[in-house]
Enzyme design. Structure first.
Site, short mmCIF file in Angstrom:
data_model
loop_
_atom_site.label_atom_id
_atom_site.label_comp_id
_atom_site.label_asym_id
_atom_site.label_seq_id
_atom_site.Cartn_x
_atom_site.Cartn_y
_atom_site.Cartn_z
N ARG A 122 7.94 8.77 3.27
CA ARG A 122 8.20 8.37 4.71
C ARG A 122 9.69 8.57 4.94
NH1 ARG A 122 8.80 3.10 7.63
NH2 ARG A 122 8.24 3.26 9.81
N ILE B 179 9.25 6.21 14.67
CA ILE B 179 8.26 6.39 13.68
C ILE B 179 7.46 4.99 13.63
CG2 ILE B 179 9.93 5.75 11.85
CD1 ILE B 179 8.47 7.71 9.92
N SER B 180 6.11 4.98 13.72
CA SER B 180 5.21 3.71 13.67
C SER B 180 5.42 2.87 12.21
CB SER B 180 3.81 4.31 13.92
OG SER B 180 3.64 4.77 15.18
N GLN B 181 5.25 1.87 12.49
CA GLN B 181 5.40 0.92 11.16
C GLN B 181 4.28 1.40 10.42
OE1 GLN B 181 3.49 -2.87 13.40
NE2 GLN B 181 4.00 -3.26 11.17
#
Length: 219
Positions: free
Chosen positions: A40, A66-68
């Site tokens: 990530r 950026i999504s969790q």
């Protein structure tokens, strides 16, 4: 500036993240393996290096995030991916979610409306290893009718309603995972299945927070 070096401590942080996702109820081992395999921190500025594996959304520019990791894992699990599934993603963003899908063997077609992010991803060397990942600059509400139908559709932004044009691009029995706006300013995660007659059935899950899904392209 992105850092494309994956060190032992990054892998250790990913292992801790996987354990935290398990504690929150993510039990799909294939999904967890994909999240473990996709670094990530590659998708964030090097300033985020030490916190990239916290279960949080982070700014990536152009008003997007950026999504969790929990949201990524949850949506991916709901898609119920099969080998070689053809998946349309609405909202490429950092391309992290798209890479998790591609890591699972999906053929991913992903649309980004923010030209800045689209162009950044064109220069992102890490993405070149995913030969089944195709990126497009366009309006997510329109989808990609020229490439339809799709087995699965995932929307990674807060949708004000279920876009009929996207439902039309699903195969019969296809699945759409979409966070729908609620009155309290959050979104209810939904899984939609297209029926033989073109109607849909809906399953409701927990609430999340996403950036809004907007119409058109932003140059």
């Amino acid at each position: 500036m992105r850092q494309l070096v994956d060190q032992y401590y990054h892998k250790g942080l990913r292992n801790k993240l996987i354990e935290s996702l398990r504690e929150r109820g993510i039990s799909n081992e294939k999904v967890l393996d994909a999240i473990r395999d996709v670094p990530r921190h590659f998708f964030l500025d090097s300033a985020f290096d030490r916190i990239a594996y916290e279960d949080k959304a982070f700014d990536i520019g152009a008003g997007q995030t950026i999504s969790q990791p929990y949201a990524v894992a949850f949506q991916t699990h709901l898609l119920d991916l099969k080998p070689k599934d053809k998946v349309l993603e609405i909202g490429t963003g950092s391309a992290y979610q798209a890479c998790v899908l591609a890591q699972l063997g999906a053929k991913v077609f992903t649309i980004e409306r923010q030209k800045e992010l689209y162009l950044n991803n064109q220069q992102f060397d890490y993405l070149k290893q995913f030969r089944l990942l195709k990126m497009f600059y366009g309006d997510g509400f329109a989808g990609l009718p020229g490439y339809a139908p799709f087995d699965k559709i995932i929307i990674t932004a807060a949708a004000p309603y279920i876009p009929e044009r996207l439902v039309d691009q699903l195969i019969t029995g296809g699945i759409m995972v979409i966070p729908l706006d609620t009155e309290n300013g959050k979104q209810r995660m939904m899984r939609i299945i297209k029926q033989v007659d073109g109607s849909i059935t809906k399953e409701e899950f927990s609430e999340f927070e996403f950036v809004p899904m907007l119409k058109g392209k932003n140059s």
